[in-house]
Design a protein around this motif. Structure first.
Motif, short mmCIF file in Angstrom:
data_model
loop_
_atom_site.label_atom_id
_atom_site.label_comp_id
_atom_site.label_asym_id
_atom_site.label_seq_id
_atom_site.Cartn_x
_atom_site.Cartn_y
_atom_site.Cartn_z
N ALA A 76 0.52 -1.69 -0.14
CA ALA A 76 -0.11 -0.03 0.45
C ALA A 76 0.64 1.46 -0.04
O ALA A 76 0.42 2.18 -0.52
N ALA A 77 2.25 1.31 0.70
CA ALA A 77 3.04 2.28 0.72
C ALA A 77 3.71 2.34 -0.65
O ALA A 77 3.83 3.63 -1.63
N LYS A 78 4.07 1.83 -1.22
CA LYS A 78 4.62 1.60 -2.73
C LYS A 78 4.09 2.32 -3.49
O LYS A 78 3.98 2.99 -4.47
N GLN A 79 2.37 2.16 -3.29
CA GLN A 79 1.34 1.87 -4.22
C GLN A 79 0.71 4.06 -4.13
O GLN A 79 -0.03 4.65 -4.84
N GLY A 80 1.67 4.33 -2.83
CA GLY A 80 0.71 5.65 -2.34
C GLY A 80 -0.45 5.74 -1.97
O GLY A 80 -1.38 6.84 -2.00
N GLN A 81 -0.89 4.83 -1.42
CA GLN A 81 -2.67 4.58 -1.22
C GLN A 81 -2.54 5.13 0.85
O GLN A 81 -2.03 4.21 1.42
N PRO A 82 -3.73 5.54 0.40
CA PRO A 82 -4.32 6.58 1.58
C PRO A 82 -4.62 5.72 3.00
O PRO A 82 -5.53 4.48 2.36
N LEU A 83 -4.54 5.32 3.78
CA LEU A 83 -4.80 4.26 5.08
C LEU A 83 -6.01 4.78 5.95
O LEU A 83 -5.57 6.03 6.45
N THR A 84 -7.36 4.61 6.74
CA THR A 84 -7.38 5.14 8.10
C THR A 84 -7.24 3.79 8.97
O THR A 84 -7.42 2.63 8.83
N LEU A 85 -6.37 5.14 9.84
CA LEU A 85 -6.05 4.29 11.24
C LEU A 85 -7.66 4.01 11.96
O LEU A 85 -8.11 5.55 12.52
N VAL A 86 -8.29 3.03 12.48
CA VAL A 86 -9.28 2.98 13.84
C VAL A 86 -8.38 2.38 14.67
O VAL A 86 -8.30 0.69 14.45
N SER A 87 -9.06 2.78 15.32
CA SER A 87 -9.24 1.52 17.04
C SER A 87 -10.57 1.36 17.04
O SER A 87 -11.36 1.50 17.10
N LEU A 88 -10.79 -0.24 17.37
CA LEU A 88 -11.58 -0.56 18.42
C LEU A 88 -12.14 -0.13 19.65
O LEU A 88 -12.38 -1.16 19.67
N GLY A 89 -11.23 0.62 20.11
CA GLY A 89 -11.51 0.49 21.98
C GLY A 89 -12.71 1.08 22.12
O GLY A 89 -12.80 1.30 23.48
N GLY A 90 -12.80 1.88 21.45
CA GLY A 90 -14.51 3.19 22.03
C GLY A 90 -15.44 2.65 21.98
O GLY A 90 -15.60 1.89 20.95
N ALA A 91 -16.05 3.75 21.85
CA ALA A 91 -17.93 3.30 21.61
C ALA A 91 -17.83 4.26 20.48
O ALA A 91 -18.24 5.64 20.36
N PRO A 92 -18.42 3.85 19.51
CA PRO A 92 -18.35 2.01 18.67
C PRO A 92 -17.02 1.61 17.94
O PRO A 92 -16.63 1.07 18.54
N PHE A 93 -16.27 3.24 18.06
CA PHE A 93 -14.59 2.85 17.68
C PHE A 93 -14.51 4.65 17.46
O PHE A 93 -14.97 5.11 17.68
N ASN A 94 -13.10 4.50 17.06
CA ASN A 94 -12.27 5.89 16.91
C ASN A 94 -11.25 5.75 15.65
O ASN A 94 -10.43 4.88 15.22
N ALA A 95 -12.08 6.59 15.11
CA ALA A 95 -11.04 7.07 13.93
C ALA A 95 -9.94 8.01 13.65
O ALA A 95 -10.57 9.73 14.14
#
Length: 147
Positions: A76-95
């Motif tokens: 994904a890094a080589k292709q220059g693809q942005p990625l979403t960082l999400v933690s499932l520790g929150g309610a409902p989640f932390n983006a």
């Protein structure tokens, strides 16, 4: 078994065992310029800053797997693809936002008799992506993929 998913970077899931991580560091850099003023204190002007960064670090062990996820993040890094960082520790989640991979460092250790590393300590450096991509739709898409 990999264990529960605790965080994801795009479609790559960090689990309690397997492709796991043991640290996450956040940084936000805002820039100010100092302008000298005659007869007074220097004035500060905000110039916007360099943005936000995240660093994820961990170690992969041959017996638990996880190498393919790290390889996927490299691709994904080589292709220059942005990625979403999400933690499932929150309610409902932390983006945490949308990021691009700036650097991946690896440190192979405990080499076996075949020359393969039994341990791969890694660090993934991310920078916040401010391009055109809707955070909420990207985050929801990532969470749906995890379910």
């Amino acid at each position: 078994m990999a264990g529960p998913v605790v965080m994801s970077l795009g479609f790559f899931q960090f689990t309690a065992r397997g492709f796991s991580f043991d640290g996450r560091c956040r940084d936000q850099d805002t820039s100010w310029v100092s302008t000298p003023v005659a007869g007074g204190f220097d004035r500060l002007q905000w110039t916007g800053g360099r943005g936000r960064t995240e660093t994820i670090s961990g170690a992969l062990f041959d017996e638990f797997g996880g190498d393919w996820s790290l390889e996927g993040i490299k691709l994904a890094a080589k292709q220059g693809q942005p990625l979403t960082l999400v933690s499932l520790g929150g309610a409902p989640f932390n983006a945490f936002g949308i990021f691009v991979v700036e650097r991946i460092s690896e440190d192979h250790g405990f080499i076996d008799q075949n020359g393969r590393p039994m341990k791969n300590a890694y660090t993934i450096d991310l920078r916040g992506y401010e391009g055109e991509m809707n955070l909420m739709s990207a985050a929801v898409g990532t969470v749906l993929q995890l379910l």
